[in-house]
Scaffold this motif. Structure first.
Motif, PDB file in Angstrom:
ATOM      1  N   PRO A   1     106.445  25.557  64.699  1.00  0.00           N
ATOM      2  CA  PRO A   1     106.040  26.930  64.385  1.00  0.00           C
ATOM      3  C   PRO A   1     105.932  27.175  62.875  1.00  0.00           C
ATOM      4  CG  PRO A   1     107.698  26.938  66.109  1.00  0.00           C
ATOM      5  CD  PRO A   1     107.604  25.524  65.618  1.00  0.00           C
ATOM      6  N   GLY A   2     104.900  27.917  62.508  1.00  0.00           N
ATOM      7  CA  GLY A   2     104.711  28.300  61.120  1.00  0.00           C
ATOM      8  C   GLY A   2     103.940  27.310  60.279  1.00  0.00           C
ATOM      9  N   THR A   3     103.532  26.174  60.852  1.00  0.00           N
ATOM     10  CA  THR A   3     102.848  25.153  60.053  1.00  0.00           C
ATOM     11  C   THR A   3     101.341  25.134  60.284  1.00  0.00           C
ATOM     12  OG1 THR A   3     103.196  23.427  61.739  1.00  0.00           O
ATOM     13  CG2 THR A   3     104.903  23.686  60.059  1.00  0.00           C
ATOM     14  N   GLU A   4     100.810  26.117  61.012  1.00  0.00           N
ATOM     15  CA  GLU A   4      99.389  26.076  61.350  1.00  0.00           C
ATOM     16  C   GLU A   4      98.479  26.102  60.124  1.00  0.00           C
ATOM     17  OE1 GLU A   4     100.988  30.248  62.367  1.00  0.00           O
ATOM     18  OE2 GLU A   4     101.595  28.164  62.674  1.00  0.00           O
ATOM     19  N   HIS A   5      98.820  26.907  59.125  1.00  0.00           N
ATOM     20  CA  HIS A   5      97.964  26.985  57.934  1.00  0.00           C
ATOM     21  C   HIS A   5      98.009  25.675  57.150  1.00  0.00           C
ATOM     22  CE1 HIS A   5      97.380  31.126  58.879  1.00  0.00           C
ATOM     23  NE2 HIS A   5      98.634  31.467  58.639  1.00  0.00           N
ATOM     24  N   ASP A   6      99.190  25.086  57.068  1.00  0.00           N
ATOM     25  CA  ASP A   6      99.328  23.808  56.379  1.00  0.00           C
ATOM     26  C   ASP A   6      98.563  22.712  57.107  1.00  0.00           C
ATOM     27  OD1 ASP A   6     100.629  21.945  54.434  1.00  0.00           O
ATOM     28  OD2 ASP A   6     101.577  21.181  56.258  1.00  0.00           O
ATOM     29  N   LEU A   7      98.694  22.652  58.434  1.00  0.00           N
ATOM     30  CA  LEU A   7      97.969  21.646  59.207  1.00  0.00           C
ATOM     31  C   LEU A   7      96.461  21.814  59.056  1.00  0.00           C
ATOM     32  CD1 LEU A   7      99.902  21.395  62.616  1.00  0.00           C
ATOM     33  CD2 LEU A   7      99.578  19.575  60.929  1.00  0.00           C
ATOM     34  N   GLU A   8      95.995  23.045  59.202  1.00  0.00           N
ATOM     35  CA  GLU A   8      94.554  23.294  59.080  1.00  0.00           C
ATOM     36  C   GLU A   8      94.042  22.884  57.705  1.00  0.00           C
ATOM     37  OE1 GLU A   8      91.332  26.958  59.631  1.00  0.00           O
ATOM     38  OE2 GLU A   8      93.484  27.387  59.535  1.00  0.00           O
ATOM     39  N   SER A   9      94.786  23.243  56.663  1.00  0.00           N
ATOM     40  CA  SER A   9      94.377  22.908  55.305  1.00  0.00           C
ATOM     41  C   SER A   9      94.352  21.403  55.079  1.00  0.00           C
ATOM     42  CB  SER A   9      95.328  23.576  54.307  1.00  0.00           C
ATOM     43  OG  SER A   9      95.015  23.200  52.990  1.00  0.00           O
TER      44      SER A   9
ATOM     45  N   VAL B   1      99.261  27.438  77.845  1.00  0.00           N
ATOM     46  CA  VAL B   1      98.526  28.423  78.637  1.00  0.00           C
ATOM     47  C   VAL B   1      98.076  29.561  77.735  1.00  0.00           C
ATOM     48  CG1 VAL B   1     100.689  29.596  79.279  1.00  0.00           C
ATOM     49  CG2 VAL B   1      98.640  29.929  80.670  1.00  0.00           C
ATOM     50  N   ARG B   2      96.918  30.114  78.028  1.00  0.00           N
ATOM     51  CA  ARG B   2      96.438  31.251  77.249  1.00  0.00           C
ATOM     52  C   ARG B   2      97.439  32.399  77.344  1.00  0.00           C
ATOM     53  NH1 ARG B   2      91.641  31.258  74.889  1.00  0.00           N
ATOM     54  NH2 ARG B   2      90.153  29.600  75.403  1.00  0.00           N
ATOM     55  N   SER B   3      97.638  33.063  76.226  1.00  0.00           N
ATOM     56  CA  SER B   3      98.658  34.114  76.156  1.00  0.00           C
ATOM     57  C   SER B   3      98.454  35.189  77.213  1.00  0.00           C
ATOM     58  CB  SER B   3      98.654  34.736  74.762  1.00  0.00           C
ATOM     59  OG  SER B   3      99.013  33.763  73.791  1.00  0.00           O
ATOM     60  N   SER B   4      97.194  35.507  77.521  1.00  0.00           N
ATOM     61  CA  SER B   4      96.914  36.568  78.484  1.00  0.00           C
ATOM     62  C   SER B   4      97.317  36.192  79.908  1.00  0.00           C
ATOM     63  CB  SER B   4      95.431  36.941  78.447  1.00  0.00           C
ATOM     64  OG  SER B   4      94.615  35.802  78.667  1.00  0.00           O
ATOM     65  N   PHE B   5      97.472  34.899  80.189  1.00  0.00           N
ATOM     66  CA  PHE B   5      97.882  34.443  81.525  1.00  0.00           C
ATOM     67  C   PHE B   5      99.337  33.982  81.552  1.00  0.00           C
ATOM     68  CE2 PHE B   5      93.287  34.034  81.704  1.00  0.00           C
ATOM     69  CZ  PHE B   5      92.988  34.515  82.967  1.00  0.00           C
ATOM     70  N   ALA B   6     100.013  34.027  80.416  1.00  0.00           N
ATOM     71  CA  ALA B   6     101.362  33.461  80.327  1.00  0.00           C
ATOM     72  C   ALA B   6     102.347  34.167  81.247  1.00  0.00           C
ATOM     73  CB  ALA B   6     101.847  33.506  78.883  1.00  0.00           C
ATOM     74  N   GLY B   7     102.283  35.493  81.303  1.00  0.00           N
ATOM     75  CA  GLY B   7     103.203  36.235  82.150  1.00  0.00           C
ATOM     76  C   GLY B   7     103.038  35.887  83.611  1.00  0.00           C
TER      77      GLY B   7
ATOM     78  N   THR C   1      89.737  24.495  63.644  1.00  0.00           N
ATOM     79  CA  THR C   1      89.989  25.893  64.000  1.00  0.00           C
ATOM     80  C   THR C   1      91.444  26.098  64.377  1.00  0.00           C
ATOM     81  OG1 THR C   1      87.747  25.974  64.933  1.00  0.00           O
ATOM     82  CG2 THR C   1      89.219  27.809  65.440  1.00  0.00           C
ATOM     83  N   ASP C   2      92.070  27.071  63.733  1.00  0.00           N
ATOM     84  CA  ASP C   2      93.437  27.440  64.094  1.00  0.00           C
ATOM     85  C   ASP C   2      93.386  28.262  65.377  1.00  0.00           C
ATOM     86  OD1 ASP C   2      96.042  28.322  64.310  1.00  0.00           O
ATOM     87  OD2 ASP C   2      95.987  29.597  62.518  1.00  0.00           O
ATOM     88  N   VAL C   3      93.960  27.729  66.463  1.00  0.00           N
ATOM     89  CA  VAL C   3      93.948  28.411  67.761  1.00  0.00           C
ATOM     90  C   VAL C   3      95.370  28.751  68.208  1.00  0.00           C
ATOM     91  CG1 VAL C   3      91.753  27.379  68.492  1.00  0.00           C
ATOM     92  CG2 VAL C   3      93.901  26.193  69.004  1.00  0.00           C
TER      93      VAL C   3
ATOM     94  N   PRO D   1     107.727  29.239  71.756  1.00  0.00           N
ATOM     95  CA  PRO D   1     106.758  30.162  71.154  1.00  0.00           C
ATOM     96  C   PRO D   1     106.279  29.717  69.782  1.00  0.00           C
ATOM     97  CG  PRO D   1     108.977  31.007  70.881  1.00  0.00           C
ATOM     98  CD  PRO D   1     109.098  29.745  71.714  1.00  0.00           C
ATOM     99  N   PHE D   2     105.080  30.135  69.457  1.00  0.00           N
ATOM    100  CA  PHE D   2     104.515  30.020  68.110  1.00  0.00           C
ATOM    101  C   PHE D   2     104.271  28.595  67.635  1.00  0.00           C
ATOM    102  CE2 PHE D   2     107.501  33.799  67.903  1.00  0.00           C
ATOM    103  CZ  PHE D   2     106.517  34.734  68.190  1.00  0.00           C
ATOM    104  N   LEU D   3     104.147  27.624  68.536  1.00  0.00           N
ATOM    105  CA  LEU D   3     103.792  26.285  68.082  1.00  0.00           C
ATOM    106  C   LEU D   3     102.446  26.342  67.362  1.00  0.00           C
ATOM    107  CD1 LEU D   3     104.720  23.896  71.051  1.00  0.00           C
ATOM    108  CD2 LEU D   3     106.001  24.321  68.948  1.00  0.00           C
ATOM    109  N   ALA D   4     102.350  25.627  66.254  1.00  0.00           N
ATOM    110  CA  ALA D   4     101.075  25.537  65.539  1.00  0.00           C
ATOM    111  C   ALA D   4     100.096  24.735  66.384  1.00  0.00           C
ATOM    112  CB  ALA D   4     101.285  24.866  64.190  1.00  0.00           C
ATOM    113  N   GLN D   5      98.867  25.242  66.524  1.00  0.00           N
ATOM    114  CA  GLN D   5      97.848  24.562  67.316  1.00  0.00           C
ATOM    115  C   GLN D   5      96.518  24.635  66.581  1.00  0.00           C
ATOM    116  OE1 GLN D   5      97.899  25.619  71.570  1.00  0.00           O
ATOM    117  NE2 GLN D   5      99.865  26.607  71.226  1.00  0.00           N
ATOM    118  N   VAL D   6      95.994  23.479  66.230  1.00  0.00           N
ATOM    119  CA  VAL D   6      94.736  23.399  65.485  1.00  0.00           C
ATOM    120  C   VAL D   6      93.756  22.540  66.273  1.00  0.00           C
ATOM    121  CG1 VAL D   6      93.625  22.692  63.329  1.00  0.00           C
ATOM    122  CG2 VAL D   6      95.933  23.676  63.283  1.00  0.00           C
TER     123      VAL D   6
END
Length: 202
Positions: free
Chosen positions: A94-102, A182-188, A118-120, A38-43
């Motif tokens: 996880p948690g590094t998305e803002h740093d990566l984007e910047s 996978v998109r969160s809405s289809f993960a389940g 774009t942070d996705v 969960p929560f992998l940073a993705q840019v």
């Protein structure tokens, strides 16, 4: 200071499925490993691959953005996934998305040409599918040729798995298996499908 961990209030799309995913890992006696990452940073990054911006972004990430279609480049805790001739997904811990984007924005900021960063991270979660039977399991619902000669470590693809659009990444580390983004809405739905398909390996 950059964020380094998800906040306590965040809940992953597959938090409730974690015990069932772990049960497959136990019952298959090592043949399969299923887990959510969960929560992998993705840019998402879009720019001209031949521009100075591409070189600058690669330098700040410590890797060269992959130029060969459907390939992945990995350096340290950062992975760059080829999505198109001018598009990549940069994945970090996880948690590094803002740093990566910047960092990416700063590196590409002064370079000529159009650049989109774009942070996705919130759009997708990641399922880990590992173990000796991982390819067999994925082949139940994927039309790709997943033989190691065709889809070995360092390969990726935007494809359909169990009628769900995913980004499939063959990890480079020994026995690391596959990432299924996978998109969160289809993960389940996808987790349920994987659990059902894995039953024959239990």
């Amino acid at each position: 200071m950059a964020d380094t961990a998800p906040t306590a209030s965040r809940r992953s799309p597959l938090a409730d499925a974690a015990p069932r995913l772990a049960a497959v890992t136990r019952s298959s006696r090592g043949a399969l490993r299923l887990a959510e990452l969960p929560f992998l940073a993705q840019v998402n990054v879009r720019l001209d691959a031949k521009s100075p911006a591409a070189d600058a972004v690669g330098l700040t990430l410590g890797l060269q953005l992959p130029l060969e279609p459907d390939t992945v480049v990995h350096a340290g805790e950062v992975t760059a996934v080829w999505l198109g001739p001018d598009e990549w997904l940069v994945v970090g811990r996880p948690g590094t998305e803002h740093d990566l984007e910047s960092r990416i924005r700063t590196a590409a900021g002064d370079a000529p040409g159009a650049v989109t960063v774009t942070d996705v991270s919130a759009q997708r979660t990641t399922l880990l599918v590992g173990g000796p039977r991982a390819r067999d399991l994925l082949a139940h619902g994927c039309a790709l040729d997943l033989h190691p000669r065709a889809f070995g470590p360092g390969r990726c693809a935007q494809t359909m798995l169990a009628r769900t659009q995913v980004v499939l990444v063959a990890r480079e580390e020994t026995r690391a298996g596959f990432w299924v983004l996978v998109r969160s809405s289809f993960a389940g739905y996808l987790a349920d499908w994987l659990l059902d398909a894995a039953a024959e390996h239990a």
